[in-house]
Design an enzyme around this catalytic site. Structure first.
Site, mmCIF file in Angstrom:
data_model
loop_
_atom_site.group_PDB
_atom_site.id
_atom_site.type_symbol
_atom_site.label_atom_id
_atom_site.label_comp_id
_atom_site.label_asym_id
_atom_site.label_seq_id
_atom_site.Cartn_x
_atom_site.Cartn_y
_atom_site.Cartn_z
ATOM 1 N N ALA A 67 0.867 -1.184 0.000
ATOM 2 C CA ALA A 67 0.000 0.000 0.000
ATOM 3 C C ALA A 67 0.899 1.227 0.000
ATOM 4 O O ALA A 67 2.055 1.172 0.447
ATOM 5 C CB ALA A 67 -0.882 -0.012 1.237
ATOM 6 N N GLY A 112 0.374 -5.032 0.873
ATOM 7 C CA GLY A 112 -0.802 -5.104 -0.001
ATOM 8 C C GLY A 112 -0.523 -5.839 -1.306
ATOM 9 O O GLY A 112 -1.431 -6.422 -1.901
ATOM 10 N N GLU A 115 -0.849 -9.414 -0.450
ATOM 11 C CA GLU A 115 -2.287 -9.672 -0.250
ATOM 12 C C GLU A 115 -3.019 -9.750 -1.589
ATOM 13 O O GLU A 115 -3.900 -10.591 -1.780
ATOM 14 C CB GLU A 115 -2.878 -8.566 0.636
ATOM 15 C CG GLU A 115 -2.338 -8.650 2.060
ATOM 16 C CD GLU A 115 -2.705 -7.451 2.918
ATOM 17 O OE1 GLU A 115 -2.361 -6.310 2.514
ATOM 18 O OE2 GLU A 115 -3.317 -7.640 3.976
ATOM 19 N N GLU A 135 4.417 -4.937 7.337
ATOM 20 C CA GLU A 135 3.567 -4.000 8.086
ATOM 21 C C GLU A 135 3.989 -3.825 9.549
ATOM 22 O O GLU A 135 3.999 -2.699 10.065
ATOM 23 C CB GLU A 135 2.090 -4.451 8.039
ATOM 24 C CG GLU A 135 1.412 -4.224 6.708
ATOM 25 C CD GLU A 135 1.529 -5.413 5.766
ATOM 26 O OE1 GLU A 135 2.441 -6.246 5.933
ATOM 27 O OE2 GLU A 135 0.702 -5.495 4.830
#
Ligand code: COA
Length: 261
Positions: A67, A112, A115, A135
């Site tokens: 992200a 992300g 993911e 993260e």
């Protein structure tokens, strides 16, 4: 599919190749990128010419490096929940996409990005691929399904290790633990991904679609419910021309010509 700033869609016969193209930021997922991914998959879902999708990143360094950290830094409790839910919604649409989606991971698939790859039905990688959940090192945790999907793919033990340490998994280990199905040289990744996906799209499209439905149900319900659902889908397939064609072709010792009917 006009007006896309960060996504390119290329075509190779029955395959759509969705390229996340924000290479100068290692294809990091800002709100626009995530929104455009959702738009593209919504359009492709309705396109009967598409039998399979490859999701990949532009450039040699990254699939998606996570992200967008600049955007994460602006989040408040309320917007963080919204951010996570929106990501879940769009990744959920990829997971429920009715045709096979293959992530071709050429480089970093972090946070992300990891993911997103996990929301795809299948993954292949280049030798320089690196997977991980950094993260916790940023004082946060995965928010696009990382803690939910990783254990289903690699098992709980490795999932806990990856999420809590944030350490990267290289391509060789990723293949060993079942995170990816195959590893190729970087320059061969896209061509090999097409060959890999065509090992699926050559099959009966309705059978593939229903098998995907059944696999999804098996992940999300009891054994009894999933088994019952599988039987219903199996029965439904008996009404298709593709089933007749597939079985007859075998008996006649010829290649099946499926029409998706
Ligand atoms: N969000 C925003 N920008 C990102 C980014 C992210 N997740 N990942 C990389 N970038 C940007 C960098 O800031 C840099 O931009 P700049 O040239 O304007 O400074 C550019 O992409 C290239 O990245 P850089 O860090 O210079 O490349 P590198 O090869 O030295 O390192 C990584 C590659 C992947 C190890 C490193 O970029 C990184 O750690 N990225 C963040 C990964 C992460 O924590 N993701 C999870 C977020 S929840």
């Amino acid at each position: 599919m006009s007006d896309l700033q960060y996504i390119r869609v290329e075509w190779d016969q029955e395959l759509a190749i969705v390229v996340i193209d924000r290479a100068e930021k290692l294809n990091a997922l800002n709100a626009e990128v995530v929104g455009e991914i959702g738009d593209v998959f919504r359009d492709l879902k309705e396109d009967d010419n598409v039998l399979g999708v490859i999701l990949t990143g532009a450039g040699d360094k990254a699939f998606v490096a996570g992200a967008d950290i600049g955007e994460l830094a602006q989040l408040t409790p309320a917007t963080a929940v919204k951010f996570s839910r929106e990501g879940h919604r769009i990744l959920g649409e990829i997971e429920r996409f009715p045709k096979p989606v293959l992530a071709a991971v050429g480089g970093y698939a972090l946070g992300g990005g990891c993911e997103l790859a996990l929301a795809c039905h299948l993954r292949v990688a280049s030798e320089n691929a690196r997977f991980g959940f950094p993260e916790v090192g940023l004082g946060i945790m995965p928010g696009y399904g990382g803690t939910v999907r990783i254990a289903r793919v690699v098992g709980f033990g490795v999932a806990v290790e990856m999420v809590l340490t944030g350490a990267m998994v290289d391509a060789e280990r990723a293949e060993r633990i079942g995170l990816v199905s195959a590893v190729y040289p970087r320059e061969a990744l896209l061509d090999q991904a097409k060959v890999f996906l065509r090992g699926i799209t050559k099959n009966g499209p309705i059978g593939v679609r229903m098998a995907l439905e059944s696999l999804y149900m098996a992940q999300n319900s009891t054994l009894a419910d999933a088994a019952s659902f599988e039987s219903v889908l199996f029965g439904l397939l008996a009404s298709t021309a593709d089933m007749k064609e597939g079985l007859t072709a075998f008996l006649e010792k010829r290649k099946a010509a499926f029409k998706g009917e």
